[in-house]
Design a protein around this motif. Sequence first.
Motif, PDB file in Angstrom:
ATOM      1  N   SER A 155       8.605   7.592 -11.417  1.00  0.00           N
ATOM      2  CA  SER A 155       8.549   6.735 -10.226  1.00  0.00           C
ATOM      3  C   SER A 155       7.372   5.771 -10.263  1.00  0.00           C
ATOM      4  CB  SER A 155       8.487   7.587  -8.951  1.00  0.00           C
ATOM      5  OG  SER A 155       7.310   8.377  -8.927  1.00  0.00           O
ATOM      6  N   VAL A 156       6.370   6.068 -11.093  1.00  0.00           N
ATOM      7  CA  VAL A 156       5.221   5.183 -11.293  1.00  0.00           C
ATOM      8  C   VAL A 156       4.972   5.063 -12.784  1.00  0.00           C
ATOM      9  CG1 VAL A 156       2.740   4.900 -10.927  1.00  0.00           C
ATOM     10  CG2 VAL A 156       4.162   5.744  -9.074  1.00  0.00           C
ATOM     11  N   ASN A 202       0.832  -1.193   0.000  1.00  0.00           N
ATOM     12  CA  ASN A 202       0.000   0.000   0.000  1.00  0.00           C
ATOM     13  C   ASN A 202       0.870   1.248   0.000  1.00  0.00           C
ATOM     14  OD1 ASN A 202      -2.740   1.268   0.404  1.00  0.00           O
ATOM     15  ND2 ASN A 202      -1.718   2.052   2.240  1.00  0.00           N
ATOM     16  N   ALA A 203       0.843   1.976  -1.123  1.00  0.00           N
ATOM     17  CA  ALA A 203       1.531   3.270  -1.220  1.00  0.00           C
ATOM     18  C   ALA A 203       3.011   3.161  -0.862  1.00  0.00           C
ATOM     19  CB  ALA A 203       0.843   4.308  -0.334  1.00  0.00           C
ATOM     20  N   ALA A 204       3.688   2.192  -1.469  1.00  0.00           N
ATOM     21  CA  ALA A 204       5.116   2.006  -1.188  1.00  0.00           C
ATOM     22  C   ALA A 204       5.966   1.859  -2.442  1.00  0.00           C
ATOM     23  CB  ALA A 204       5.314   0.785  -0.292  1.00  0.00           C
ATOM     24  N   LEU A 205       5.447   1.242  -3.494  1.00  0.00           N
ATOM     25  CA  LEU A 205       6.293   0.866  -4.627  1.00  0.00           C
ATOM     26  C   LEU A 205       6.846   2.060  -5.389  1.00  0.00           C
ATOM     27  CD1 LEU A 205       4.504  -2.265  -6.126  1.00  0.00           C
ATOM     28  CD2 LEU A 205       6.171  -2.090  -4.268  1.00  0.00           C
ATOM     29  N   HIS A 206       6.211   3.218  -5.287  1.00  0.00           N
ATOM     30  CA  HIS A 206       6.722   4.401  -5.981  1.00  0.00           C
ATOM     31  C   HIS A 206       8.044   4.885  -5.381  1.00  0.00           C
ATOM     32  CE1 HIS A 206       4.149   5.542  -2.692  1.00  0.00           C
ATOM     33  NE2 HIS A 206       4.544   6.801  -2.733  1.00  0.00           N
ATOM     34  N   TRP A 207       8.402   4.380  -4.208  1.00  0.00           N
ATOM     35  CA  TRP A 207       9.692   4.692  -3.601  1.00  0.00           C
ATOM     36  C   TRP A 207      10.769   3.684  -4.004  1.00  0.00           C
ATOM     37  CZ3 TRP A 207      10.187   9.303  -1.486  1.00  0.00           C
ATOM     38  CH2 TRP A 207       9.071   9.935  -0.928  1.00  0.00           C
ATOM     39  N   VAL A 208      10.418   2.702  -4.819  1.00  0.00           N
ATOM     40  CA  VAL A 208      11.331   1.595  -5.148  1.00  0.00           C
ATOM     41  C   VAL A 208      11.690   1.644  -6.634  1.00  0.00           C
ATOM     42  CG1 VAL A 208      11.675  -0.908  -5.078  1.00  0.00           C
ATOM     43  CG2 VAL A 208      10.210   0.205  -3.359  1.00  0.00           C
ATOM     44  N   PRO A 209      12.866   2.176  -6.986  1.00  0.00           N
ATOM     45  CA  PRO A 209      13.264   2.163  -8.400  1.00  0.00           C
ATOM     46  C   PRO A 209      13.339   0.730  -8.921  1.00  0.00           C
ATOM     47  CG  PRO A 209      14.688   3.625  -7.114  1.00  0.00           C
ATOM     48  CD  PRO A 209      13.858   2.847  -6.130  1.00  0.00           C
ATOM     49  N   GLY A 210      12.854   0.515 -10.131  1.00  0.00           N
ATOM     50  CA  GLY A 210      12.912  -0.814 -10.719  1.00  0.00           C
ATOM     51  C   GLY A 210      11.863  -1.766 -10.214  1.00  0.00           C
ATOM     52  N   HIS A 211      10.831  -1.257  -9.547  1.00  0.00           N
ATOM     53  CA  HIS A 211       9.853  -2.178  -8.948  1.00  0.00           C
ATOM     54  C   HIS A 211       9.099  -2.986  -9.993  1.00  0.00           C
ATOM     55  CE1 HIS A 211       7.332   1.534  -9.412  1.00  0.00           C
ATOM     56  NE2 HIS A 211       6.441   0.650  -9.819  1.00  0.00           N
ATOM     57  N   LEU A 212       8.959  -2.456 -11.209  1.00  0.00           N
ATOM     58  CA  LEU A 212       8.264  -3.223 -12.242  1.00  0.00           C
ATOM     59  C   LEU A 212       9.000  -4.532 -12.532  1.00  0.00           C
ATOM     60  CD1 LEU A 212       5.774  -2.999 -14.157  1.00  0.00           C
ATOM     61  CD2 LEU A 212       7.333  -2.067 -15.869  1.00  0.00           C
ATOM     62  N   ASP A 213      10.323  -4.472 -12.505  1.00  0.00           N
ATOM     63  CA  ASP A 213      11.111  -5.677 -12.773  1.00  0.00           C
ATOM     64  C   ASP A 213      11.143  -6.624 -11.581  1.00  0.00           C
ATOM     65  OD1 ASP A 213      11.768  -4.860 -15.371  1.00  0.00           O
ATOM     66  OD2 ASP A 213      13.474  -3.694 -14.662  1.00  0.00           O
ATOM     67  N   ALA A 214      10.794  -6.124 -10.398  1.00  0.00           N
ATOM     68  CA  ALA A 214      10.781  -6.981  -9.211  1.00  0.00           C
ATOM     69  C   ALA A 214       9.544  -7.864  -9.147  1.00  0.00           C
ATOM     70  CB  ALA A 214      10.863  -6.125  -7.946  1.00  0.00           C
ATOM     71  N   LEU A 215       8.521  -7.543  -9.929  1.00  0.00           N
ATOM     72  CA  LEU A 215       7.249  -8.256  -9.801  1.00  0.00           C
ATOM     73  C   LEU A 215       7.379  -9.740 -10.121  1.00  0.00           C
ATOM     74  CD1 LEU A 215       4.790  -5.648 -11.378  1.00  0.00           C
ATOM     75  CD2 LEU A 215       5.438  -5.942  -8.972  1.00  0.00           C
ATOM     76  N   ALA A 216       8.208 -10.080 -11.098  1.00  0.00           N
ATOM     77  CA  ALA A 216       8.354 -11.490 -11.476  1.00  0.00           C
ATOM     78  C   ALA A 216       8.882 -12.315 -10.311  1.00  0.00           C
ATOM     79  CB  ALA A 216       9.272 -11.617 -12.686  1.00  0.00           C
ATOM     80  N   GLY A 217       9.888 -11.806  -9.613  1.00  0.00           N
ATOM     81  CA  GLY A 217      10.441 -12.521  -8.473  1.00  0.00           C
ATOM     82  C   GLY A 217       9.449 -12.641  -7.335  1.00  0.00           C
ATOM     83  N   TRP A 218       8.658 -11.622  -7.139  1.00  0.00           N
ATOM     84  CA  TRP A 218       7.640 -11.708  -6.090  1.00  0.00           C
ATOM     85  C   TRP A 218       6.585 -12.743  -6.446  1.00  0.00           C
ATOM     86  CZ3 TRP A 218       6.638  -5.773  -5.019  1.00  0.00           C
ATOM     87  CH2 TRP A 218       7.815  -5.213  -4.516  1.00  0.00           C
ATOM     88  N   LEU A 219       6.182 -12.777  -7.706  1.00  0.00           N
ATOM     89  CA  LEU A 219       5.197 -13.772  -8.126  1.00  0.00           C
ATOM     90  C   LEU A 219       5.731 -15.190  -7.975  1.00  0.00           C
ATOM     91  CD1 LEU A 219       3.788 -12.011 -11.312  1.00  0.00           C
ATOM     92  CD2 LEU A 219       2.574 -12.382  -9.158  1.00  0.00           C
ATOM     93  N   ASP A 220       7.048 -15.368  -8.131  1.00  0.00           N
ATOM     94  CA  ASP A 220       7.640 -16.690  -7.929  1.00  0.00           C
ATOM     95  C   ASP A 220       7.418 -17.182  -6.498  1.00  0.00           C
ATOM     96  OD1 ASP A 220       8.536 -16.889 -10.520  1.00  0.00           O
ATOM     97  OD2 ASP A 220      10.586 -16.233 -10.071  1.00  0.00           O
ATOM     98  N   GLY A 221       7.260 -16.240  -5.578  1.00  0.00           N
ATOM     99  CA  GLY A 221       7.048 -16.604  -4.182  1.00  0.00           C
ATOM    100  C   GLY A 221       5.596 -16.790  -3.795  1.00  0.00           C
ATOM    101  N   LEU A 222       4.683 -16.690  -4.769  1.00  0.00           N
ATOM    102  CA  LEU A 222       3.266 -16.892  -4.494  1.00  0.00           C
ATOM    103  C   LEU A 222       2.860 -18.343  -4.749  1.00  0.00           C
ATOM    104  CD1 LEU A 222       1.317 -13.846  -6.005  1.00  0.00           C
ATOM    105  CD2 LEU A 222       1.496 -14.462  -3.589  1.00  0.00           C
TER     106      LEU A 222
END
Length: 265
Positions: A170-171, A106-126
């Motif tokens: 940032s978004v 919630n209202a955090a990813l805009h502070w994380v450069p490259g967060h779009l590329d992090a989504l694949a790794g997060w989905l691997d953990g689902l």
Amino acid sequence: MTTNPSWDPAQYLRHAGHRARPFADLLARVPDLPREPPRIADLGCGPGNLTAVLADRWPAGRITGYDNSPQMLADAAAHAGPHLDFAHADLADWTPAETYDLLVSNAALHWVPGHLDALAGWLDGLAPGGTLAFQVPHNTDAPLHALMRDLAGSARWKSRLDRVLRHEDSVHAPGAYLDRLARLGCSTDVWTTTYLHVLQGEDPVLDWVKGTGLRPALDALADDPEARDAFVAEYRDLLREAYPSAAYGTVLPFRRLFAVATKGG
């Protein structure tokens, strides 16, 4: 851009009701989770008040709130319980160390450069059928931010504040998130909503942004209180013109982007 500003939980929570509404709207679209009890992570949990909402919805779930701010985690500790804990983590390099049923941010990813590329790794953990749900402000073109950036880039402030603040990149556009998540095999729902927050008090828009987007500038000028106060005063005057007050309060239009992606499987 400063990606790890200092945080003041008390200032952030001054507008807790308005900030909580998008989280409720996000959770309303989260489907049934694949396991019971579920394993849940709140990425960028802040002061923990909304992580506690997750525990209310899934009381048997095992829930961890992650944040990289010691100040926020200190406040969040008050919400800890038998199934709810908090831990330090930086979303810039966080990866799931176990299998989750829900990852929410919630209202955090805009502070994380490259967060779009992090989504694949997060989905691997689902787990199959698990959900990634997040919302971010989608208003870097609004006066709230544009005036701040323009002032920071002006002749008086450029040497100290240029590139300190979040910029337009940032978004991403809503379609970028939809495309990325769909290509990763998720059933995906992406939408935007503009809230018309009616704020009360003196200079309430300034008070709002002191808890969030203005933090990097306040940090950059922290060693020079006179300069910090001068910058804030200039910015305040610009906000007063951009967001005039009325008898019932001051309206702050605030657009947010939401994504709910359920992993195939």
